[in-house]
Design an enzyme around this catalytic site. Structure first.
Site, mmCIF file in Angstrom:
data_model
loop_
_atom_site.group_PDB
_atom_site.id
_atom_site.type_symbol
_atom_site.label_atom_id
_atom_site.label_comp_id
_atom_site.label_asym_id
_atom_site.label_seq_id
_atom_site.Cartn_x
_atom_site.Cartn_y
_atom_site.Cartn_z
ATOM 1 N N ASP A 148 0.840 -1.197 0.000
ATOM 2 C CA ASP A 148 0.000 0.000 0.000
ATOM 3 C C ASP A 148 0.868 1.238 0.000
ATOM 4 O O ASP A 148 2.039 1.208 0.386
ATOM 5 C CB ASP A 148 -0.930 0.013 1.219
ATOM 6 N N GLU A 149 0.280 2.348 -0.427
ATOM 7 C CA GLU A 149 0.894 3.659 -0.324
ATOM 8 C C GLU A 149 2.339 3.667 -0.812
ATOM 9 O O GLU A 149 3.256 4.049 -0.097
ATOM 10 C CB GLU A 149 0.797 4.142 1.129
ATOM 11 N N VAL A 150 2.511 3.228 -2.039
ATOM 12 C CA VAL A 150 3.850 3.185 -2.634
ATOM 13 C C VAL A 150 4.170 4.584 -3.168
ATOM 14 O O VAL A 150 4.069 4.864 -4.357
ATOM 15 C CB VAL A 150 3.930 2.122 -3.745
#
Length: 488
Positions: A148-150
């Site tokens: 997530d949230e790369v």
């Protein structure tokens, strides 16, 4: 009230960043989790895992030992809780990439949050992490690989060169790394299903999603997301809500009514789709927004919120009988609401008269699971560290990148996405932890998207700092949201 739940699996997320519980405390709360309706755990170890060899430097000072990991799994088994370990393998890699030995594997040099997917050594690194975690979890059926949230994906020099080639995109770049990680999991343990959060995948076209087995997939409006993933061949999906850690980076006590509303809407979502479309739900409990952020609600302070949300999911509503059972299990004298009545999935919630972390009466120590406030002596005694450690200093360039994670004051603030003219602010980070998965905007089925029974803004206590989500017209597409994981 039907007394049944559409969610076969109900997992409690244990985020161990910054304030990990003692094993003795876990021995007390695992039976409580089971009694409240949980049947699984998602354990996000981060630097609390006892990595060995070249990875030993990833260990925190108070990391669990291999023997303690085995004891945790034993205790979970005694309470019939399936354990799914979580290993970050793409984004949220600060606890790895902050070290000089791995700094050359950052996507953007000054920022330790994202792994460079072009380096062969990057896959070797996360592969070694996965191997060690699986070795200490011999009975694991699933492994969560994060993703997530790369942040800043595609902004590194190698990525920019790759993106200049025809047919290449950040979506393909993201999927390629996820595919490589999932393939490593399959090769290492063929019986283990890899799971991922969905925020980086939600806006990808179906032809790209459908061409990447064995990845797990996900999607914007919950019902539409389920339909899209099903068209891509993923018929078993998961949801994620939150019982704490989602309403402000320095929040001390969870707003119980807020989280209950979120779960009531999830019951509506589950009931509006095909039967068994959602196999399970993860009740997330973030400890801090990222590795460099301050601590928010600690686990003991979140137990009453978790108890209420689990009971609502298990029983399909929250009435006086459910409230009484929850009070009995927690060993508290009263958790008062202003007006008796039944809270069905999607129904109206009554305001809480008392603060969301009810005080305990004279109960034995095993029943005193909450404490009056995060950081009190009672809470500290249940943590591995003598005191919750202060947040680590941000590396150069890291702090300004996360204004809403660690520096925004609590309380009502201007929507962080809004720039001039009401549009997204330039440079605002996509896909921040939260949204529906973190309980900020509860999901609403298509038939009830405008229903007055769902959570509404501008009513009740002052709203916490808003964080991007699938359901808010002000939010950018691609935020982490309603269906964060699925299975083949």
């Amino acid at each position: 009230m039907s007394g049944s739940t559409p969610f076969k699996m109900r997992l409690v997320h244990l985020d161990l960043k910054g304030a990990p519980p003692k094993v003795s405390y876990l021995s007390e709360i695992f039976p409580l989790f089971r009694a409240l309706g949980a049947n699984g755990l998602l354990i996000e170890y981060e630097d609390m895992f006892p990595y060995e060899g070249p990875l030993r430097l990833l260990r925190a000072k108070y990391a669990y030992s291999p023997a303690e990991i085995k004891e945790i799994l034993h205790l979970a088994g005694l309470s019939e809780l399936e354990v799914i370990p979580l290993v970050q393998t793409f984004g949220h890699m600060e606890f790895v990439l902050k070290h000089a030995a791995f700094a050359h594997l950052r996507e953007v040099g000054p920022l330790p949050c994202t792994l460079n997917p072009h380096e062969a050594e990057s896959l070797a690194l996360v592969g070694a992490m996965i191997d060690q975690v699986l070795e200490l979890h011999p009975g694991a059926q699933r492994l969560h690989v994060g993703c997530d949230e790369v942040y800043y994906l595609g902004e590194g020099e190698a990525s920019r060169r790759w993106l200049q080639q025809e047919q290449n995109s950040t979506g393909k770049l993201c999927l390629s790394h996820m595919q490589a990680v999932a393939s490593h999991v399959r090769a290492r343990r063929p019986g283990v299903t890899p799971l991922v959060w969905d925020d980086m995948l939600r806006e990808l076209p179906e032809d790209q999603l459908a061409g990447w087995p064995p990845l797990t997939r996900f999607l914007s409006h919950p019902v539409l997301l389920m339909q899209k993933y099903q068209r891509c061949g993923f018929l078993r999906l998961w949801a994620a809500s939150a019982f704490k850690g989602a309403t402000g980076p320095s929040q001390a006590l969870p707003p119980v009514e807020h989280h209950l509303r979120n779960h009531a809407q999830w019951l509506q979502v589950a009931g509006s789709g095909p039967t068994d479309a959602l196999q399970g739900i993860i009740l997330t409990g973030w400890q801090r927004y990222d590795h460099f952020s301050v601590l928010c609600e600690l686990l003991p302070a979140g137990v009453p919120s978790l108890a209420a949300c689990l009971q609502l999911l298990l029983r399909g509503g929250f009435d006086e009988d459910v409230k009484a059972k929850m009070e009995n299990l927690l060993g508290i004298s009263s958790l008062e609401i202003t007006d008796p009545g039944s809270l069905q999935g999607g129904g109206r919630l009554f305001p809480w008269q008392k603060h969301p972390c009810p005080c305990h009466t004279s109960q034995p120590p095993s029943a005193q699971l909450c404490g009056h406030a995060a950081g009190g002596q009672q809470v500290r005694n249940r943590l591995v560290q003598p005191l919750p450690p202060p947040a680590e200093a941000h590396p150069p360039g890291h702090g300004p990148a996360h204004p809403a994670r660690s520096t925004q004051p609590p309380g009502a603030v201007e929507h962080p996405c809004a720039g001039a003219g009401g549009g997204p602010a330039a440079g605002f980070l996509p896909g921040r932890r939260g949204g529906v998965a973190a309980g900020e905007c509860a999901p609403q089925p298509a038939a009830a998207a405008s229903s007055a029974t769902g959570p509404q803004r501008g009513s009740g206590p002052p709203a916490p700092a808003h964080r991007p989500c699938w359901g808010c017209s002000n939010c950018r597409p691609g935020q982490k949201g309603p269906i964060p994981m699925g299975e083949e």
